[in-house]
Design a protein around this motif. Structure first.
Motif, mmCIF file in Angstrom:
data_model
loop_
_atom_site.group_PDB
_atom_site.id
_atom_site.type_symbol
_atom_site.label_atom_id
_atom_site.label_comp_id
_atom_site.label_asym_id
_atom_site.label_seq_id
_atom_site.Cartn_x
_atom_site.Cartn_y
_atom_site.Cartn_z
ATOM 1 N N LYS B 11 0.841 -1.208 0.000
ATOM 2 C CA LYS B 11 0.000 0.000 0.000
ATOM 3 C C LYS B 11 0.875 1.256 0.000
ATOM 4 O O LYS B 11 1.982 1.257 0.543
ATOM 5 N N LEU B 12 0.330 2.302 -0.583
ATOM 6 C CA LEU B 12 1.072 3.553 -0.699
ATOM 7 C C LEU B 12 1.491 4.126 0.664
ATOM 8 O O LEU B 12 2.640 4.561 0.816
ATOM 9 N N LEU B 63 -3.350 10.517 -4.780
ATOM 10 C CA LEU B 63 -2.582 9.272 -4.978
ATOM 11 C C LEU B 63 -2.903 8.248 -3.893
ATOM 12 O O LEU B 63 -2.930 7.048 -4.145
ATOM 13 N N LEU B 64 -3.176 8.734 -2.691
ATOM 14 C CA LEU B 64 -3.486 7.814 -1.587
ATOM 15 C C LEU B 64 -4.795 7.045 -1.822
ATOM 16 O O LEU B 64 -5.044 6.026 -1.193
ATOM 17 N N SER B 65 -5.620 7.532 -2.731
ATOM 18 C CA SER B 65 -6.898 6.852 -2.987
ATOM 19 C C SER B 65 -6.730 5.676 -3.950
ATOM 20 O O SER B 65 -7.672 4.930 -4.197
ATOM 21 N N LEU B 92 -0.095 11.761 5.999
ATOM 22 C CA LEU B 92 -0.783 10.467 5.959
ATOM 23 C C LEU B 92 -2.080 10.508 6.760
ATOM 24 O O LEU B 92 -3.106 9.979 6.316
ATOM 25 N N LEU B 93 -2.040 11.147 7.918
ATOM 26 C CA LEU B 93 -3.249 11.243 8.747
ATOM 27 C C LEU B 93 -4.351 11.992 8.005
ATOM 28 O O LEU B 93 -5.496 11.544 7.941
ATOM 29 N N GLU B 94 -3.975 13.132 7.432
ATOM 30 C CA GLU B 94 -4.940 13.937 6.691
ATOM 31 C C GLU B 94 -5.443 13.167 5.460
ATOM 32 O O GLU B 94 -6.635 13.182 5.136
ATOM 33 N N GLY B 95 -4.511 12.474 4.806
ATOM 34 C CA GLY B 95 -4.869 11.691 3.610
ATOM 35 C C GLY B 95 -5.866 10.599 3.940
ATOM 36 O O GLY B 95 -6.856 10.395 3.224
ATOM 37 N N MET B 96 -5.645 9.887 5.033
ATOM 38 C CA MET B 96 -6.549 8.806 5.440
ATOM 39 C C MET B 96 -7.917 9.363 5.830
ATOM 40 O O MET B 96 -8.949 8.769 5.528
ATOM 41 N N HIS B 97 -7.894 10.529 6.483
ATOM 42 C CA HIS B 97 -9.135 11.187 6.876
ATOM 43 C C HIS B 97 -9.951 11.549 5.638
ATOM 44 O O HIS B 97 -11.155 11.270 5.549
#
Lengths: 144, 233
Positions: B11-12, B63-65, B92-97
């Motif tokens: 995973k990214l 990209l995280l999606s 990463l936290l913001e991206g996951m959110h």
């Protein structure tokens, strides 16, 4: 001789019955399946239509399996023949697959069976062009 | 030597974490559906990201999606420009959110399902199709592979077969075409088709698919045509 191979399949624990049909859906032999022949023919025709969809894309289907919770239908297709087996135990699937492969190879060498299969042979491309189709089927076929 | 792989396998977020914790100076390139994305690492931080037409943090979030796509990590490649100042952990936290919220949207409804199914060994392609044969969502299909083999027609034949036998619809239909094994089941009133490697055995993969689908698989009654109760024989 042919009966030996049907018995072989039938002897696999969990197998309820086995039948063999031609490429046109005609039932050539039935061992242990207690439903009317026209219904069995309908089952064979549905399996042939599933396979024919792939023929339209120049692919050959050699196996169709349908799974319920405690029931399986395994259909092997080869040289205008359908070998359809019904069984009720998932545990025997590996053994059943081997038995079916061996039996099918012997059935394909049987002159009587193959003569019947040849007499009832049909151009695979005609399966989706001939016969009765519902509006729902025709609509989906128009997508091909 | 470059590290090459697919996001299906790593995973990214793990790749980002690895490169930052190792303080790598590297360029991570990702390709999916002919679109390219790049992430640059420098001194233990993410310093730049691009994902057409986005640049900077937004590009990284996009990209995280991605749950699949080919990637390549090249060492000692400097970023052309610095567009990100936020620490990698906050990114990463913001991206996951953001990802969690985006999955509530219709276009991302099947993201997690496809992600889970693609982790099953041998699964090459997943496609969700309605009973009219219209593709609702699908994963990326690699070159040379076959498109939807008219799943709706196949399942209609299965349904009609069951009507003849006075039985309920099958839970799974598996078709082996020599090149691939196609596995079809129901999901939220639609057909879910998995194209698999030819070596995959139905009985082995069935429990894994059931687990990946979860209780949603039960929601298949809406697609029934003339469903009947009763025994097959």
């Amino acid at each position: 001789m042919v009966n030996q191979w049907f018995t072989e399949i039938k002897n696999v624990p969990g197998v309820q019955g086995v039948f063999i049909a031609s490429g046109r859906g005609t039932i050539i032999h039935n061992e242990g399946i207690k439903i009317k022949e026209n219904e069995l023919q309908e089952v064979a025709m549905r399996l042939l239509r599933m396979s024919a969809i792939f023929n339209e894309k120049d692919e050959n289907v050699s196996e169709i399996e349908l799974f319920w919770k405690n029931l399986f239908i395994i259909c092997k297709l080869s040289n205008n023949l359908l070998l359809v087996t019904i069984c009720d135990s998932p545990k025997i699937l590996p053994l059943l697959r081997i038995t079916l492969n061996v039996s099918l190879s012997h059935l394909l060498q049987d002159k009587k069976i193959m003569k019947m299969a040849r007499n009832h042979a049909i151009d695979k491309n005609m399966i989706l062009r001939k016969g009765k189709f519902g509006d729902d089927e025709l609509s989906l076929l128009s997508n091909i | 030597m470059a590290l090459i792989g697919n996001l299906k396998d790593i995973k990214l977020p793990s790749l980002i974490q690895l490169n930052c914790m190792e303080h790598n100076n590297a360029k991570l390139s990702i390709e999916r559906s002919g679109k390219f994305g790049f992430i640059y690492f420098e001194g233990g931080q993410v310093t730049h990201a691009e994902f057409d037409p986005y640049i900077g943090e937004e590009a990284l979030y996009r990209l995280l999606s991605l749950y699949e796509g080919k990637f390549k990590v090249e060492s000692d490649v400097a970023p052309p420009v610095r567009t990100i100042e936020t620490s990698w952990s906050n990114l990463l936290l913001e991206g996951m959110h953001k990802l969690d919220h985006s999955q509530d949207q219709v276009e991302n409804r099947y993201y997690r399902l496809f992600e889970r199914l693609l982790t099953i060994k041998g699964v090459q392609f997943v496609c969700l199709i309605n009973d009219k044969g219209v593709i609702i969502d699908r994963t990326e299909q690699e070159e040379g592979e076959i498109k939807d083999p008219n799943v709706a027609f196949i399942m209609l034949q299965a349904t009609k077969m069951c009507e003849t036998l006075n039985s309920k619809n099958p839970d799974y239909v598996s078709i082996f075409s020599g090149q691939y094994r196609y596995f079809i089941t129901y999901y939220t009133g639609h057909y879910l088709m998995l194209q698999m490697d030819k070596k995959v055995k139905s009985d082995v993969v069935m429990p894994l698919i059931a687990k990946a689908i979860g209780p949603e698989a039960e929601s298949k009654t809406s697609i029934k045509v003339g469903r009947k109760q009763g025994k097959l024989w």
